[in-house]
Design an enzyme around this catalytic site. Structure first.
Site, short mmCIF file in Angstrom:
data_model
loop_
_atom_site.label_atom_id
_atom_site.label_comp_id
_atom_site.label_asym_id
_atom_site.label_seq_id
_atom_site.Cartn_x
_atom_site.Cartn_y
_atom_site.Cartn_z
N HIS A 54 0.85 -1.19 0.00
CA HIS A 54 0.00 0.00 0.00
C HIS A 54 0.88 1.24 0.00
CE1 HIS A 54 0.83 -0.62 4.28
NE2 HIS A 54 0.27 0.55 4.60
N HIS A 56 1.44 3.88 2.00
CA HIS A 56 2.03 4.58 3.14
C HIS A 56 3.55 4.65 3.03
CE1 HIS A 56 -1.75 3.93 5.86
NE2 HIS A 56 -1.83 5.01 5.11
N ASP A 58 5.91 4.43 5.11
CA ASP A 58 6.74 3.43 5.78
C ASP A 58 6.71 2.09 5.04
OD1 ASP A 58 3.98 3.28 6.80
OD2 ASP A 58 4.72 1.79 8.22
N HIS A 59 6.10 2.07 3.85
CA HIS A 59 6.13 0.87 3.01
C HIS A 59 6.67 1.16 1.62
CE1 HIS A 59 3.74 -1.62 5.88
NE2 HIS A 59 3.50 -0.40 6.33
N HIS A 112 -7.48 -0.89 5.45
CA HIS A 112 -6.46 0.00 6.04
C HIS A 112 -6.28 1.21 5.11
CE1 HIS A 112 -2.77 1.14 8.11
NE2 HIS A 112 -2.09 1.04 7.00
N ASP A 129 -0.19 -3.99 6.08
CA ASP A 129 -0.84 -3.50 7.30
C ASP A 129 -2.32 -3.89 7.36
OD1 ASP A 129 1.59 -2.37 7.85
OD2 ASP A 129 0.93 -0.28 7.72
N HIS A 167 4.77 -5.09 10.22
CA HIS A 167 5.32 -4.52 11.46
C HIS A 167 5.52 -5.59 12.54
CE1 HIS A 167 4.74 -0.16 10.55
NE2 HIS A 167 3.77 -0.62 9.77
ZN LIG Z 1 2.90 0.40 8.14
ZN LIG Z 2 -0.02 1.48 6.53
#
Ligand SMILES: [Zn+2]
Ligand SMILES: [Zn+2]
Length: 255
Positions: A54, A56, A58-59, A112, A129, A167
């Site tokens: 996805h 975000h 942090d990905h 999400h 996530d 995570h």
């Molecule tokens: Zn994440």
């Molecule tokens: Zn996420």
């Protein structure tokens, strides 16, 4: 197939999926580039693709720097075209991805975010996530109906499916799970085992789908104990799967 788990940022996991016949590799969710580049060098693999679950940061944060060093195809859901850096291959439910001689299947699992996908290589599920070990992602863009539908889709996978999530959240997820289903002996045993692993700094990912179905409170809308916990926290709540799921998600948001 070989899978390497790469700890990134504070608590993210990226993965390297390697076809051992061709030495070609895919990078799942590179939060940042440097640790991934070190792995690629150390393992002497040829990276050919990024698989983003996805949009975000942090990905996807490592996409740009990885693309500066390597020629890579970038896969993500087709609706994330403007949101995922370097996207070349917009994918959707049922699409297949070829990495060397490995073939992966795309599952569309919104909730999400609206464009969240999972990648399934044999019995290895990379689910970002959406499904966490002992938890699930927050509903940033989707509805409880969507998320519960996505989790149900993942639950239909075989029990021995390995759950590689985005995570390391297992311990805190289990701490919450104990407050809503503390009488579940499998849950209590998992909590104890995970606390032991984390005390040594070891990874608790992957788990299996069987373990998640037995202990993850976001998949256990049929559990009488969870339904009772939901009733205690919101008396008017209905007992259908979506309502129970939504209530547990709300309780976790406030935990
Ligand atoms: Zn994440
Ligand atoms: Zn996420």
């Amino acid at each position: 197939m070989k899978i390497h788990q790469i700890p990134l940022l504070r608590d993210n996991y990226g993965y390297l999926i390697v076809c051992q016949k061709t030495n070609q590799a895919a990078i799942v969710d590179p939060s940042e580039a440097d640790p991934v580049l070190r792995y690629i060098e150390q393992e002497k693999v040829e990276p050919v693709a990024i698989l983003n679950t996805h949009h975000h940061r942090d990905h996807t944060g490592g996409n740009e720097a990885l693309l500066a060093k390597h020629r890579l195809r970038v896969y993500a859901h087709k609706s994330d075209q403007p949101r995922v850096f370097g996207l070349t291959d917009g994918v959707d439910e049922g699409d297949t991805i070829q990495i060397g001689e490995l073939s992966g299947k795309v599952l569309f699992i919104p909730g999400h975010t609206t464009g969240h996908v999972a990648y399934l290589f044999d019995n290895n599920l990379f689910c970002g996530d959406t499904l966490f070990t002992a938890g699930c992602g927050r509903l940033f863009e989707g509805t409880p109906e969507q998320m519960q539908g996505s989790l149900k889709k993942l639950m239909a996978l075989p029990d021995n499916t390995k759950v590689y999530c985005g995570h390391e959240y297992t311990e805190s997820n289990l701490r919450f799970a104990m407050t809503v289903e503390g009488k579940n002996p499998k849950l209590a045993a998992r909590f104890e085992r995970v606390q032991g692993l984390r005390a040594r700094g070891a990874s608790t990912v992957p788990s299996t789908m069987e373990e998640e179905k037995q202990t993850n409170p976001f998949l256990r809308w049929d559990s009488k104990e969870i339904q009772t916990s939901v009733k205690a926290s919101s008396p008017g709540n209905r007992h259908d799967p979506v309502s129970v799921f939504a209530a547990v998600r709300k309780m976790k948001d406030a935990f």
